[in-house]
Design an enzyme around this catalytic site. Structure first.
Site, PDB file in Angstrom:
ATOM      1  N   CYS A  76       0.824  -1.216   0.000  1.00  0.00           N
ATOM      2  CA  CYS A  76       0.000   0.000   0.000  1.00  0.00           C
ATOM      3  C   CYS A  76       0.853   1.260   0.000  1.00  0.00           C
ATOM      4  O   CYS A  76       0.656   2.163  -0.816  1.00  0.00           O
ATOM      5  CB  CYS A  76      -0.930  -0.005   1.207  1.00  0.00           C
ATOM      6  SG  CYS A  76      -1.917   1.501   1.367  1.00  0.00           S
ATOM      7  N   CYS A  81      -1.744   1.726  -2.893  1.00  0.00           N
ATOM      8  CA  CYS A  81      -2.721   2.789  -2.639  1.00  0.00           C
ATOM      9  C   CYS A  81      -2.140   4.204  -2.690  1.00  0.00           C
ATOM     10  O   CYS A  81      -2.695   5.092  -3.349  1.00  0.00           O
ATOM     11  CB  CYS A  81      -3.365   2.603  -1.267  1.00  0.00           C
ATOM     12  SG  CYS A  81      -3.675   0.913  -0.782  1.00  0.00           S
ATOM     13  N   LYS A  84      -0.456   5.254  -6.120  1.00  0.00           N
ATOM     14  CA  LYS A  84      -1.551   5.192  -7.086  1.00  0.00           C
ATOM     15  C   LYS A  84      -2.478   6.398  -6.977  1.00  0.00           C
ATOM     16  O   LYS A  84      -2.810   7.047  -7.974  1.00  0.00           O
ATOM     17  CB  LYS A  84      -2.315   3.878  -6.876  1.00  0.00           C
ATOM     18  CG  LYS A  84      -3.570   3.672  -7.714  1.00  0.00           C
ATOM     19  CD  LYS A  84      -4.826   4.202  -7.062  1.00  0.00           C
ATOM     20  CE  LYS A  84      -5.142   3.594  -5.721  1.00  0.00           C
ATOM     21  NZ  LYS A  84      -5.641   2.230  -5.786  1.00  0.00           N
ATOM     22  N   TYR A 218      -8.744  -3.909 -11.111  1.00  0.00           N
ATOM     23  CA  TYR A 218      -8.738  -2.501 -10.732  1.00  0.00           C
ATOM     24  C   TYR A 218      -7.339  -1.923 -10.841  1.00  0.00           C
ATOM     25  O   TYR A 218      -7.163  -0.745 -11.171  1.00  0.00           O
ATOM     26  CB  TYR A 218      -9.339  -2.298  -9.333  1.00  0.00           C
ATOM     27  CG  TYR A 218      -8.508  -2.804  -8.180  1.00  0.00           C
ATOM     28  CD1 TYR A 218      -7.571  -1.986  -7.571  1.00  0.00           C
ATOM     29  CD2 TYR A 218      -8.667  -4.092  -7.680  1.00  0.00           C
ATOM     30  CE1 TYR A 218      -6.800  -2.424  -6.505  1.00  0.00           C
ATOM     31  CE2 TYR A 218      -7.905  -4.553  -6.621  1.00  0.00           C
ATOM     32  CZ  TYR A 218      -6.977  -3.715  -6.042  1.00  0.00           C
ATOM     33  OH  TYR A 218      -6.211  -4.163  -4.994  1.00  0.00           O
ATOM     34  N   GLU A 222      -6.794   1.359 -13.105  1.00  0.00           N
ATOM     35  CA  GLU A 222      -6.291   2.563 -12.424  1.00  0.00           C
ATOM     36  C   GLU A 222      -4.993   3.045 -13.061  1.00  0.00           C
ATOM     37  O   GLU A 222      -4.819   4.251 -13.306  1.00  0.00           O
ATOM     38  CB  GLU A 222      -6.082   2.270 -10.939  1.00  0.00           C
ATOM     39  CG  GLU A 222      -7.381   2.119 -10.173  1.00  0.00           C
ATOM     40  CD  GLU A 222      -7.176   1.722  -8.717  1.00  0.00           C
ATOM     41  OE1 GLU A 222      -8.083   1.990  -7.902  1.00  0.00           O
ATOM     42  OE2 GLU A 222      -6.112   1.149  -8.383  1.00  0.00           O
ATOM     43  N   HIS A 487     -26.958  20.000  -0.456  1.00  0.00           N
ATOM     44  CA  HIS A 487     -27.092  20.529  -1.811  1.00  0.00           C
ATOM     45  C   HIS A 487     -26.123  21.682  -2.052  1.00  0.00           C
ATOM     46  O   HIS A 487     -25.948  22.523  -1.180  1.00  0.00           O
ATOM     47  CB  HIS A 487     -28.537  21.017  -2.017  1.00  0.00           C
ATOM     48  CG  HIS A 487     -28.844  21.442  -3.409  1.00  0.00           C
ATOM     49  ND1 HIS A 487     -28.934  20.534  -4.447  1.00  0.00           N
ATOM     50  CD2 HIS A 487     -29.058  22.678  -3.933  1.00  0.00           C
ATOM     51  CE1 HIS A 487     -29.217  21.197  -5.550  1.00  0.00           C
ATOM     52  NE2 HIS A 487     -29.297  22.495  -5.267  1.00  0.00           N
ATOM     53  N   GLU A 492     -26.001  13.631  -2.601  1.00  0.00           N
ATOM     54  CA  GLU A 492     -27.410  13.852  -2.263  1.00  0.00           C
ATOM     55  C   GLU A 492     -28.347  13.081  -3.183  1.00  0.00           C
ATOM     56  O   GLU A 492     -29.503  12.824  -2.823  1.00  0.00           O
ATOM     57  CB  GLU A 492     -27.751  15.348  -2.317  1.00  0.00           C
ATOM     58  CG  GLU A 492     -27.821  15.915  -3.717  1.00  0.00           C
ATOM     59  CD  GLU A 492     -28.374  17.340  -3.749  1.00  0.00           C
ATOM     60  OE1 GLU A 492     -29.406  17.597  -3.102  1.00  0.00           O
ATOM     61  OE2 GLU A 492     -27.753  18.179  -4.431  1.00  0.00           O
TER      62      GLU A 492
END
Length: 512
Positions: A76, A81, A84, A218, A222, A487, A492
């Site tokens: 990671c 992670c 990346k 992934y 990515e 909002h 939302e």
């Protein structure tokens, strides 16, 4: 004593001495030895030390086939992670520069990206994390050994330094958290000799140039996404489907957006060989399985993202009888992370059936440390773990995919609410929002408990993290509708979602 331990190798004599001493005294060097200095192993070792345990952690990185190596912190921190997400951010900034004109920013001269500047910044940050982890271990009185670890028995670990120096450690409990490394295809000549993996891409000093990414995990998407985003020519070669294990409707939206974004896709294609040309370019030959035709093209780099293999072969597990899944090579673990051998535990990516995600390894490691120290009996809950794929259009999800929900509950037992929406940020910039979509998968009957939530759009990780708490707490569809949205945000839209797939009505959001 010499007769008892007679053998040709020094380590055997040393090992015998430790084992005999342990058997006579019942004492160990440590309460806990952790093999693996990734995020999970570090979390486990530091938690145990905080609880008063005597702890040692072993970590050693074998350089990749291309010679890439890194410091403490595991996949990671070094090749996953963290780098990346930072390179993904570089790509997002490139898109923002294009949007800026529509928002009134006057940018003079051509805008271009410099790989070395980005790489230096990312690599320097990663090195700072490596140092930080070493400092934390020292502060918490965890013994750190930059050595390869293997098991002699259920209480004994053999540690070997780069120079070949050996150390034997005994412990009441041993934890394995060695994770995995990228694989190369075994049947493609030139793949390993000329190719890169995710172990290499983040540590390149110069741009990879025109790149072929083989695979559709992934990791593949990515990497291809940020390469396209910083202006490089990138192609993804897909054998079958993209994002296997994820919701396939969402996977289609992700790849559709990437294609519109500029990434090329070679679907239903299988690589046959990689040859290095006199020009230095890599010529890749592949077969289109749908037509049977053979194709070839030249690339500056070939990045293999065809899966990961657990780091279990060098641990000596077979000699101790630690049960492995023969197909995956991963360690078979129980709910409490125990293996088939007492006092040996495993968690994280090396555990069979465990999500290959950093946060789950961290949490599982901490919980294991508490149980081993006698401070808790809480087990790791692997249900409803959220995650996000950091592709150009991000995809976040928690809970079941639509396919899995229907498999478990039947198509008549599931209600899917969905909506296509347009992020406000996309409006002035006149960006296409065709793939910005969310769906909430619920039980059809009763209180309509939420089984899964899926979202493609900006900041998908931030959006999904909040809803993950609700799903973990057993939220229902009515709970979602009772929630007041913020909002104007993308998140939302989930609180207003009302169109079901079953109805066949247009799910495009047309206003407040």
């Amino acid at each position: 004593m010499a007769a008892f331990c007679r053998g040709r190798h020094r380590w055997k004599r040393t090992n015998c001495w430790h084992v005999l001493t342990r058997n006579l005294t019942g004492k160990f060097d440590y309460d806990l030895v952790v093999i693996g200095g990734g995020s999970g192993g570090l979390a486990c070792s530091k938690e145990a030390a905080q609880l008063g345990q005597r702890v040692a952690v072993l970590d050693y990185v074998e350089p990749s086939l291309q010679g890439t190596k890194w410091g403490l912190g595991g996949t990671c921190v070094n090749v996953g992670c963290i780098p990346k997400k930072l390179m993904h951010q570089a790509a997002l900034l490139g898109t923002a520069v294009k949007d800026a004109h529509k928002y009134g920013w006057q940018l003079s001269g051509p805008v271009s990206h410099d790989w070395s500047t980005m790489a230096d910044g990312v690599q320097n940050y990663v090195r700072s994390l490596n140092w930080g982890h070493r400092v934390q271990l020292n502060d918490k009185k965890v013994k750190y050994l930059n050595m390869k670890g293997s098991l002699v028995d259920e209480h004994t670990v053999r540690a070997l330094s780069k120079a070949g120096k050996e150390t034997i450690l005994t412990a009441k409990n041993v934890v394995i958290a060695t994770g995995g490394r990228p694989k190369f295809p075994a049947n493609v000549p030139g793949a390993a000799e000329h190719g890169l993996t995710s172990d290499d891409i983040f540590w390149l000093k110069k741009s990879p140039g025109k790149t072929l990414v083989v695979g559709a995990s992934y990791v593949a998407l990515e990497c291809a996404g940020f390469l396209t985003g910083i202006g490089l020519d990138s192609t993804v070669m897909v054998r079958s489907i993209a994002l296997r294990g994820f919701d396939q409707q969402m996977a289609g939206l992700v790849t559709d957006y990437m294609r519109a974004y500029g990434t090329r896709f070679a679907w239903k294609c299988v690589p046959k060989r990689v040859d290095k040309l006199s020009s230095g370019l890599l010529q890749v030959t592949w077969t289109d399985t749908s037509s049977g035709q053979e194709h070839r093209d030249a690339y500056d780099s070939v990045l293999w993202a065809v899966g990961r293999a657990p780091e279990s072969k060098v641990l000596g597990l077979d000699k101790l009888g630690v049960q492995l899944n023969p197909e995956t090579g991963k360690i078979v673990v129980a709910a409490d992370e125990s293996t088939s051998v007492p006092n040996i535990y495993a968690f994280g990516d090396i555990g069979e059936g465990r999500p290959e995600l950093t946060p789950t390894a961290i949490k599982a490691g901490r919980l294991l440390a508490r149980r081993l120290a006698g401070h808790s009996s809480e087990l790791m809950d692997y249900d409803n773990v959220p995650t996000t794929v950091f592709t150009p259009l991000e995809y976040g999800c928690v809970g079941l995919s639509e396919q899995e929900a229907e498999r478990r509950h039947g198509s008549d037992g599931v209600e899917v609410y969905h909506a296509f929406y347009k992020p406000l940020e996309f409006t002035v910039a006149e960006r296409d929002a065709s793939q910005c979509y969310l769906k909430v998968i619920c039980e059809r009957g009763g209180a309509q408990k939420i089984l899964g939530l899926h979202f493609t759009g900006p900041n998908a990780g931030e959006v999904t993290q909040g809803f993950a708490l609700a799903v973990k707490c057993g939220a229902t569809y009515s709970h979602l509708l009772q929630t007041v949205g913020i909002h104007p945000t993308c998140a939302e839209e989930a609180t207003k979602i009302s169109i079901t797939k079953r109805s066949g009505l247009d799910a495009t959001v047309t206003g407040c």
